[in-house]
Motif scaffolding. Sequence first.
Motif, mmCIF file in Angstrom:
data_model
loop_
_atom_site.group_PDB
_atom_site.id
_atom_site.type_symbol
_atom_site.label_atom_id
_atom_site.label_comp_id
_atom_site.label_asym_id
_atom_site.label_seq_id
_atom_site.Cartn_x
_atom_site.Cartn_y
_atom_site.Cartn_z
ATOM 1 N N SER A 179 0.820 -1.208 0.000
ATOM 2 C CA SER A 179 0.000 0.000 0.000
ATOM 3 C C SER A 179 0.859 1.265 0.000
ATOM 4 C CB SER A 179 -0.917 0.014 1.227
ATOM 5 O OG SER A 179 -0.145 0.190 2.415
ATOM 6 N N GLU A 180 0.227 2.384 -0.309
ATOM 7 C CA GLU A 180 0.924 3.671 -0.248
ATOM 8 C C GLU A 180 1.360 3.976 1.180
ATOM 9 O OE1 GLU A 180 1.956 5.510 -2.767
ATOM 10 O OE2 GLU A 180 1.162 3.927 -4.070
ATOM 11 N N ALA A 181 0.564 3.561 2.160
ATOM 12 C CA ALA A 181 0.947 3.767 3.556
ATOM 13 C C ALA A 181 2.211 2.979 3.895
ATOM 14 C CB ALA A 181 -0.199 3.368 4.484
ATOM 15 N N GLU A 182 2.320 1.765 3.373
ATOM 16 C CA GLU A 182 3.516 0.962 3.624
ATOM 17 C C GLU A 182 4.726 1.555 2.907
ATOM 18 O OE1 GLU A 182 2.306 -3.582 4.129
ATOM 19 O OE2 GLU A 182 1.254 -2.626 2.467
ATOM 20 N N LEU A 183 4.538 2.046 1.685
ATOM 21 C CA LEU A 183 5.632 2.705 0.983
ATOM 22 C C LEU A 183 6.107 3.924 1.765
ATOM 23 C CD1 LEU A 183 4.389 2.470 -2.718
ATOM 24 C CD2 LEU A 183 6.440 1.396 -1.767
ATOM 25 N N LEU A 234 17.511 2.216 -1.779
ATOM 26 C CA LEU A 234 16.251 1.502 -1.901
ATOM 27 C C LEU A 234 15.602 1.728 -3.267
ATOM 28 C CD1 LEU A 234 14.546 1.883 1.599
ATOM 29 C CD2 LEU A 234 16.131 0.130 0.766
ATOM 30 N N GLU A 235 16.353 2.319 -4.192
ATOM 31 C CA GLU A 235 15.795 2.584 -5.513
ATOM 32 C C GLU A 235 15.268 1.313 -6.190
ATOM 33 O OE1 GLU A 235 18.504 4.778 -7.912
ATOM 34 O OE2 GLU A 235 18.570 6.501 -6.551
ATOM 35 N N PRO A 236 15.985 0.174 -6.134
ATOM 36 C CA PRO A 236 15.434 -1.050 -6.742
ATOM 37 C C PRO A 236 14.121 -1.482 -6.097
ATOM 38 C CG PRO A 236 17.787 -1.289 -6.391
ATOM 39 C CD PRO A 236 17.375 -0.033 -5.672
ATOM 40 N N PHE A 237 14.020 -1.332 -4.776
ATOM 41 C CA PHE A 237 12.784 -1.709 -4.085
ATOM 42 C C PHE A 237 11.616 -0.872 -4.586
ATOM 43 C CE2 PHE A 237 9.808 -0.683 -0.643
ATOM 44 C CZ PHE A 237 9.308 -1.950 -0.355
ATOM 45 N N PHE A 238 11.806 0.442 -4.654
ATOM 46 C CA PHE A 238 10.720 1.305 -5.098
ATOM 47 C C PHE A 238 10.419 1.093 -6.584
ATOM 48 C CE2 PHE A 238 12.179 3.802 -1.341
ATOM 49 C CZ PHE A 238 11.003 3.712 -0.622
ATOM 50 N N ALA A 239 11.436 0.805 -7.375
ATOM 51 C CA ALA A 239 11.221 0.572 -8.803
ATOM 52 C C ALA A 239 10.401 -0.681 -9.054
ATOM 53 C CB ALA A 239 12.563 0.476 -9.528
ATOM 54 N N GLU A 240 10.521 -1.657 -8.147
ATOM 55 C CA GLU A 240 9.810 -2.921 -8.317
ATOM 56 C C GLU A 240 8.570 -3.017 -7.442
ATOM 57 O OE1 GLU A 240 12.637 -6.015 -7.669
ATOM 58 O OE2 GLU A 240 13.825 -5.519 -9.443
ATOM 59 N N ALA A 241 8.179 -1.918 -6.810
ATOM 60 C CA ALA A 241 7.008 -1.931 -5.933
ATOM 61 C C ALA A 241 5.754 -2.351 -6.680
ATOM 62 C CB ALA A 241 6.814 -0.557 -5.299
ATOM 63 N N TRP A 242 5.694 -2.059 -7.982
ATOM 64 C CA TRP A 242 4.502 -2.409 -8.755
ATOM 65 C C TRP A 242 4.299 -3.917 -8.857
ATOM 66 C CZ3 TRP A 242 4.492 -5.167 -13.377
ATOM 67 C CH2 TRP A 242 5.743 -5.403 -13.960
ATOM 68 N N HIS A 243 5.342 -4.697 -8.579
ATOM 69 C CA HIS A 243 5.186 -6.158 -8.570
ATOM 70 C C HIS A 243 4.189 -6.601 -7.504
ATOM 71 C CE1 HIS A 243 9.402 -7.008 -10.522
ATOM 72 N NE2 HIS A 243 8.543 -6.420 -11.334
ATOM 73 N N SER A 244 3.990 -5.770 -6.474
ATOM 74 C CA SER A 244 3.046 -6.074 -5.389
ATOM 75 C C SER A 244 1.840 -5.147 -5.423
ATOM 76 C CB SER A 244 3.759 -5.947 -4.039
ATOM 77 O OG SER A 244 4.843 -6.836 -3.938
ATOM 78 N N GLN A 245 1.517 -4.641 -6.588
ATOM 79 C CA GLN A 245 0.387 -3.725 -6.756
ATOM 80 C C GLN A 245 -0.378 -4.076 -8.024
ATOM 81 O OE1 GLN A 245 2.557 0.005 -6.733
ATOM 82 N NE2 GLN A 245 2.188 0.330 -4.558
ATOM 83 N N PRO A 246 -1.593 -3.581 -8.221
ATOM 84 C CA PRO A 246 -2.313 -2.673 -7.338
ATOM 85 C C PRO A 246 -2.860 -3.397 -6.101
ATOM 86 C CG PRO A 246 -3.718 -3.296 -9.162
ATOM 87 C CD PRO A 246 -2.367 -3.896 -9.445
ATOM 88 N N VAL A 247 -2.943 -2.649 -5.025
ATOM 89 C CA VAL A 247 -3.580 -3.165 -3.816
ATOM 90 C C VAL A 247 -5.059 -3.390 -4.117
ATOM 91 C CG1 VAL A 247 -4.170 -2.657 -1.416
ATOM 92 C CG2 VAL A 247 -1.940 -1.986 -2.333
ATOM 93 N N ARG A 248 -5.575 -4.531 -3.668
ATOM 94 C CA ARG A 248 -6.974 -4.839 -3.954
ATOM 95 C C ARG A 248 -7.553 -5.642 -2.807
ATOM 96 N NH1 ARG A 248 -4.131 -9.030 -5.190
ATOM 97 N NH2 ARG A 248 -5.042 -11.003 -5.863
ATOM 98 N N GLU A 249 -8.861 -5.669 -2.735
ATOM 99 C CA GLU A 249 -9.544 -6.416 -1.688
ATOM 100 C C GLU A 249 -9.676 -7.868 -2.116
ATOM 101 O OE1 GLU A 249 -13.922 -5.899 -0.316
ATOM 102 O OE2 GLU A 249 -12.716 -4.530 0.900
#
Length: 256
Positions: free
Chosen positions: A39-43, A59-74
């Motif tokens: 989530s954006e809160a976790e980022l 942490l640039e690689p982490f933020f660049a690959e954050a989309w691998h765990s998105q979009p957040v969904r129910e």
Amino acid sequence: MFGVVWNEKVLAGRPAWQHIPSGVIFRQVPGGTYRMGLSEAELAAVRAIASDGGVEDTLEPFFAEAWHSQPVREVRVASFLIARHPLTVAQVRHWMPDYEDDYAEAETGTARLEDDLDDLLEALPFRLPSEAEWEYAARAGTTTLTFRGDGKPGEEQLLDDFGDEQVTAASENAFGLAAMGSAGELCADVWIPGFAGAPDDGRPRTGDGPRVVRGGAADLYPWQGCDEWLLLLASTRYEQADFTAIRPVAPLPPQK
């Protein structure tokens, strides 16, 4: 049938079910709905850790690959039984007596499988968790980086051996599960970057190719100062590459 091979008990003050032949302890995870993904809160929490000087590398690689765990969904998840901790060397030897482990220092340590992984998966009377189930179990009702909160997790949160019951019990989350995030645990899903089009009912995504792995912070121990703590986050996911641990899922017991 359930009562023949299973033993219901109380362990660390919580109900548990022991698979008698192998000794594997399972906890029942209640069904529910949760927000899956990074989530954006976790980022923002990760950025706060970085701003406070809590990172060792970029942490640039982490933020660049954050989309691998998105979009957040129910996601809706039905109740299930999952092993209290990853299978140990001794537990794997119940199904594969000749199993040798190059990583564990004791039979009570987490088993990490490579060439014999497929043999174990074929022998197990259980299944792998979907990654939706895994993350739901790891979060245990929380929405933070780990079930302990948004603070930076440290090496003291790693648990790779389950020979000491007091230590194991102290590491449990609210669902009674220990060491979530320590070992890299294999999920049933095929690796697909991102959650676009993923099921919202907890089913795994199927197909050809390597599976998803969750966790893995203890796989890199002793830490070398490369922000290995990021592997303890509930939402961290990546593609299977080499050895992996197994935390199986079992059918629910019948209602009494």
